[in-house]
Design a protein around this motif. Structure first.
Motif, PDB file in Angstrom:
ATOM      1  N   ALA A  89      82.301  24.024  10.124  1.00 31.30           N
ATOM      2  CA  ALA A  89      83.098  24.872   9.222  1.00 31.30           C
ATOM      3  C   ALA A  89      82.231  25.817   8.387  1.00 31.30           C
ATOM      4  O   ALA A  89      82.770  26.625   7.635  1.00 31.30           O
TER       5      ALA A  89
ATOM      6  N   ARG B 215      75.173  29.119  19.795  1.00 25.92           N
ATOM      7  CA  ARG B 215      75.843  30.231  20.467  1.00 25.92           C
ATOM      8  C   ARG B 215      74.908  31.436  20.675  1.00 25.92           C
ATOM      9  O   ARG B 215      75.353  32.497  21.115  1.00 25.92           O
TER      10      ARG B 215
ATOM     11  N   SER C 182      85.007  27.760  23.401  1.00 25.79           N
ATOM     12  CA  SER C 182      84.083  28.179  24.449  1.00 25.79           C
ATOM     13  C   SER C 182      83.994  29.712  24.454  1.00 25.79           C
ATOM     14  O   SER C 182      84.411  30.368  23.499  1.00 25.79           O
ATOM     15  N   THR C 183      83.465  30.250  25.526  1.00 25.17           N
ATOM     16  CA  THR C 183      83.072  31.668  25.526  1.00 25.17           C
ATOM     17  C   THR C 183      83.441  32.387  26.821  1.00 25.17           C
ATOM     18  O   THR C 183      83.557  31.763  27.882  1.00 25.17           O
TER      19      THR C 183
ATOM     20  N   GLY D 146      84.084  28.997  11.971  1.00 21.95           N
ATOM     21  CA  GLY D 146      84.525  27.824  11.212  1.00 21.95           C
ATOM     22  C   GLY D 146      84.986  28.180   9.805  1.00 21.95           C
ATOM     23  O   GLY D 146      85.977  27.640   9.313  1.00 21.95           O
TER      24      GLY D 146
ATOM     25  N   ALA E 265      83.985  23.787  16.340  1.00 19.99           N
ATOM     26  CA  ALA E 265      83.456  25.155  16.210  1.00 19.99           C
ATOM     27  C   ALA E 265      81.938  25.117  16.040  1.00 19.99           C
ATOM     28  O   ALA E 265      81.307  26.160  15.885  1.00 19.99           O
TER      29      ALA E 265
ATOM     30  N   LEU F 171      82.644  37.817  18.694  1.00 23.11           N
ATOM     31  CA  LEU F 171      83.364  37.641  17.427  1.00 23.11           C
ATOM     32  C   LEU F 171      82.710  38.440  16.299  1.00 23.11           C
ATOM     33  O   LEU F 171      81.492  38.620  16.279  1.00 23.11           O
TER      34      LEU F 171
ATOM     35  N   ASP G 186      75.827  15.551  11.925  1.00 21.37           N
ATOM     36  CA  ASP G 186      75.055  16.070  13.062  1.00 21.37           C
ATOM     37  C   ASP G 186      75.808  15.660  14.321  1.00 21.37           C
ATOM     38  O   ASP G 186      75.840  14.475  14.675  1.00 21.37           O
TER      39      ASP G 186
ATOM     40  N   LEU H  76      74.000  20.258  21.949  1.00 15.48           N
ATOM     41  CA  LEU H  76      75.086  20.747  21.090  1.00 15.48           C
ATOM     42  C   LEU H  76      76.324  21.168  21.883  1.00 15.48           C
ATOM     43  O   LEU H  76      77.454  20.903  21.475  1.00 15.48           O
TER      44      LEU H  76
ATOM     45  N   GLU I 180      74.771  37.377  11.556  1.00 15.59           N
ATOM     46  CA  GLU I 180      75.730  36.337  11.975  1.00 15.59           C
ATOM     47  C   GLU I 180      76.573  36.728  13.167  1.00 15.59           C
ATOM     48  O   GLU I 180      77.077  35.879  13.891  1.00 15.59           O
TER      49      GLU I 180
HETATM   50  N1  LIG Z   1      79.890  34.358  17.659  1.00 11.26           N
HETATM   51  C1  LIG Z   1      80.395  34.860  18.789  1.00 11.26           C
HETATM   52  O1  LIG Z   1      80.337  36.087  19.039  1.00 11.26           O
HETATM   53  C2  LIG Z   1      81.071  33.932  19.765  1.00 11.26           C
HETATM   54  C3  LIG Z   1      81.645  34.481  20.927  1.00 11.26           C
HETATM   55  C4  LIG Z   1      82.320  33.645  21.820  1.00 11.26           C
HETATM   56  C5  LIG Z   1      82.401  32.288  21.570  1.00 11.26           C
HETATM   57  N2  LIG Z   1      81.810  31.772  20.456  1.00 11.26           N
HETATM   58  C6  LIG Z   1      81.911  30.337  20.231  1.00 11.26           C
HETATM   59  O2  LIG Z   1      82.589  30.138  19.016  1.00 11.26           O
HETATM   60  C7  LIG Z   1      82.130  28.931  18.404  1.00 11.26           C
HETATM   61  C8  LIG Z   1      81.730  29.221  16.971  1.00 11.26           C
HETATM   62  O3  LIG Z   1      80.653  30.149  16.979  1.00 11.26           O
HETATM   63  P1  LIG Z   1      80.107  30.809  15.642  1.00 11.26           P
HETATM   64  O4  LIG Z   1      79.770  32.210  15.966  1.00 11.26           O
HETATM   65  O5  LIG Z   1      81.006  30.507  14.501  1.00 11.26           O
HETATM   66  O6  LIG Z   1      78.726  30.007  15.487  1.00 11.26           O
HETATM   67  P2  LIG Z   1      77.765  29.944  14.235  1.00 11.26           P
HETATM   68  O7  LIG Z   1      78.127  30.955  13.197  1.00 11.26           O
HETATM   69  O8  LIG Z   1      76.375  29.983  14.795  1.00 11.26           O
HETATM   70  O9  LIG Z   1      78.037  28.513  13.607  1.00 11.26           O
HETATM   71  C9  LIG Z   1      77.554  27.368  14.245  1.00 11.26           C
HETATM   72  C10 LIG Z   1      78.071  26.159  13.528  1.00 11.26           C
HETATM   73  O10 LIG Z   1      77.526  25.006  14.179  1.00 11.26           O
HETATM   74  C11 LIG Z   1      77.008  24.147  13.185  1.00 11.26           C
HETATM   75  N3  LIG Z   1      75.943  23.325  13.731  1.00 11.26           N
HETATM   76  C12 LIG Z   1      74.751  23.714  14.220  1.00 11.26           C
HETATM   77  N4  LIG Z   1      74.028  22.639  14.603  1.00 11.26           N
HETATM   78  C13 LIG Z   1      74.793  21.552  14.325  1.00 11.26           C
HETATM   79  C14 LIG Z   1      74.601  20.143  14.480  1.00 11.26           C
HETATM   80  N5  LIG Z   1      73.485  19.647  15.010  1.00 11.26           N
HETATM   81  N6  LIG Z   1      75.585  19.316  14.080  1.00 11.26           N
HETATM   82  C15 LIG Z   1      76.725  19.799  13.553  1.00 11.26           C
HETATM   83  N7  LIG Z   1      76.977  21.115  13.392  1.00 11.26           N
HETATM   84  C16 LIG Z   1      76.002  21.976  13.779  1.00 11.26           C
HETATM   85  C17 LIG Z   1      76.496  25.072  12.108  1.00 11.26           C
HETATM   86  O11 LIG Z   1      76.343  24.354  10.897  1.00 11.26           O
HETATM   87  P3  LIG Z   1      75.204  24.730   9.807  1.00 11.26           P
HETATM   88  O12 LIG Z   1      75.129  26.221   9.778  1.00 11.26           O
HETATM   89  O13 LIG Z   1      75.724  24.117   8.545  1.00 11.26           O
HETATM   90  O14 LIG Z   1      73.935  24.118  10.293  1.00 11.26           O
HETATM   91  C18 LIG Z   1      77.634  26.089  12.061  1.00 11.26           C
HETATM   92  O15 LIG Z   1      78.693  25.591  11.291  1.00 11.26           O
HETATM   93  C19 LIG Z   1      81.000  28.428  19.298  1.00 11.26           C
HETATM   94  O16 LIG Z   1      81.511  27.467  20.189  1.00 11.26           O
HETATM   95  C20 LIG Z   1      80.577  29.634  20.077  1.00 11.26           C
HETATM   96  O17 LIG Z   1      80.009  29.270  21.327  1.00 11.26           O
HETATM   97  C21 LIG Z   1      81.162  32.564  19.539  1.00 11.26           C
END
Ligand SMILES: NC(=O)c1ccc[n+]([C@@H]2O[C@H](COP(=O)([O-])OP(=O)(O)OC[C@H]3O[C@@H](n4cnc5c(N)ncnc54)[C@H](OP(=O)(O)O)[C@@H]3O)[C@@H](O)[C@H]2O)c1
Length: 311
Positions: A9, A71, A109-110, A14, A67, A159, A45, A86, A168
């Motif tokens: 989150a 990524r 997923s993606t 998230g 979430a 995203l 974790d 992960l 980010e």
């Molecule tokens: N961003 C995009 O453009 C995009 C596109 C398509 C799909 N997606 C998918 O959407 C989902 C969310 O992506 P996002 O962009 O929101 O990612 P993000 O901003 O990188 O956030 C990743 C999250 O994972 C947590 N995390 C990392 N390591 C962890 C661990 N060992 N245990 C528990 N939590 C952990 C992080 O927590 P902390 O920061 O607190 O460590 C953070 O809350 C993912 O499945 C990604 O593959 C993203």
């Protein structure tokens, strides 16, 4: 009371989801993070199977949204063990613990599970990932399906949304280079932007709205299982995204040069347009226009000295 656990989150998606779910008066939401855990975010974790099982036993959610992930394609390419831990193993741990409690799992997923050569992609099209990130997310999808039938994968494309750091999102990460090209001297080189890959930038508050609607289906006993997809419907290259960003930022003369051939070290798909019709047929969805949504993002997180943010 309907209870939802949001894992990850603190991330880009998230946070938007936690904000959306907080508006639901009758729902209880429990949120976790890893490095950014704090007073509102429980430390978990998700690589730790026992910790995941204990968390789900203790909180007893009706639904779990995953979430949390790795990524970043370049990180996955260089650290496949982390990507696997992960994006694959952790999904299995969550699915196992949720199945024991009868909780529904929504795992994000993606579009990178596809190779981008034959868009648009229906939810049942054959995946064929080009890089380590896409392969790990596809294996994560399979881990969920192998573990429980009471769960859903939601595939998403590029995203963007409210940020806490320019890097980010691959959309906002273009801003520093755009600003430098506008503020530089006559000798400053133009910013080179990819004009080859077609993306469908999708606003995280819209995705959060979609996930909330999916959770509502589950809450009334009509859980959506299997694979679902959601996407914005405005195709653009990073070059076109940069032009729109430059206009929204009102930086003056941004100097941008289109790059018509791919130059990424990590192979990326050309066009993974996701077909969203399975969710649309259920009356699910919301799309905010890119030019409107990006201005919302930039007002909340202005570029220093940016006229759009200061108004
Ligand atoms: N961003 C995009 O453009 C995009 C596109 C398509 C799909 N997606 C998918 O959407 C989902 C969310 O992506 P996002 O962009 O929101 O990612 P993000 O901003 O990188 O956030 C990743 C999250 O994972 C947590 N995390 C990392 N390591 C962890 C661990 N060992 N245990 C528990 N939590 C952990 C992080 O927590 P902390 O920061 O607190 O460590 C953070 O809350 C993912 O499945 C990604 O593959 C993203």
């Amino acid at each position: 009371m309907f209870k939802v656990a949001v894992l990850g989150a603190s991330g880009l998606l998230g946070r938007a989801l936690a904000d959306e779910l907080a508006l639901q008066p009758d729902w209880q939401v429990v949120s976790t993070a890893f490095r950014r855990a704090g007073s509102q975010l429980i430390a978990l974790d998700i690589r730790d199977a026992q910790a995941v099982a204990q968390f789900i036993e203790r909180e007893a959610p009706d639904a779990v949204v995953v979430a949390a992930a790795e990524r970043r394609p370049d990180v996955c390419e260089h650290d496949p063990a982390l990507a696997r831990a992960l994006n694959v193993d952790a999904v299995r741990y969550v699915a196992q613990a949720a199945a024991r409690r009868g909780a529904w799992v929504l795992s994000i997923s993606t579009d990178y599970v596809f190779d981008g050569s034959q868009p648009p992609y229906r939810y049942d099209a054959r995946p064929s990932p080009l890089n380590a990130y896409g392969r790990s997310k596809l294996d994560g999808e399979r881990a969920l399906a192998e573990t429980t039938a009471f769960g859903c994968v939601l595939r998403l494309p590029l995203l963007y949304g409210p940020i806490v750091d320019w890097t980010e999102s691959a959309v906002t990460s273009l801003v520093p280079a755009i600003a430098a090209s506008a503020h530089g001297t006559a000798d400053t080189k133009p910013a080179v932007m990819d004009a080859w890959a077609i993306r469908y930038p999708t606003f995280t508050p819209d995705v959060a709205f979609v996930i909330r609607q999916m959770l509502e289906h589950h809450a009334r006993g009509e859980a959506i299982n299997g694979i679902a997809q959601w996407s914005g419907e405005e195709p653009m290259t990073k070059y076109e995204i940069a032009l729109r960003l430059a206009e929204a930022l009102q930086l003056g003369e941004a100097r941008l040069t289109p790059q018509y051939t791919p130059t990424d070290a990590t192979p990326r798909p050309h066009n993974c347009h996701l077909d969203s019709s399975r969710l649309e047929a259920l009356g699910i969805g919301r799309r905010t226009r890119f030019d409107t949504a990006i201005r919302e993002v930039l007002v909340k997180f202005p570029w220093p000295g940016d006229a759009a943010g200061s108004s």
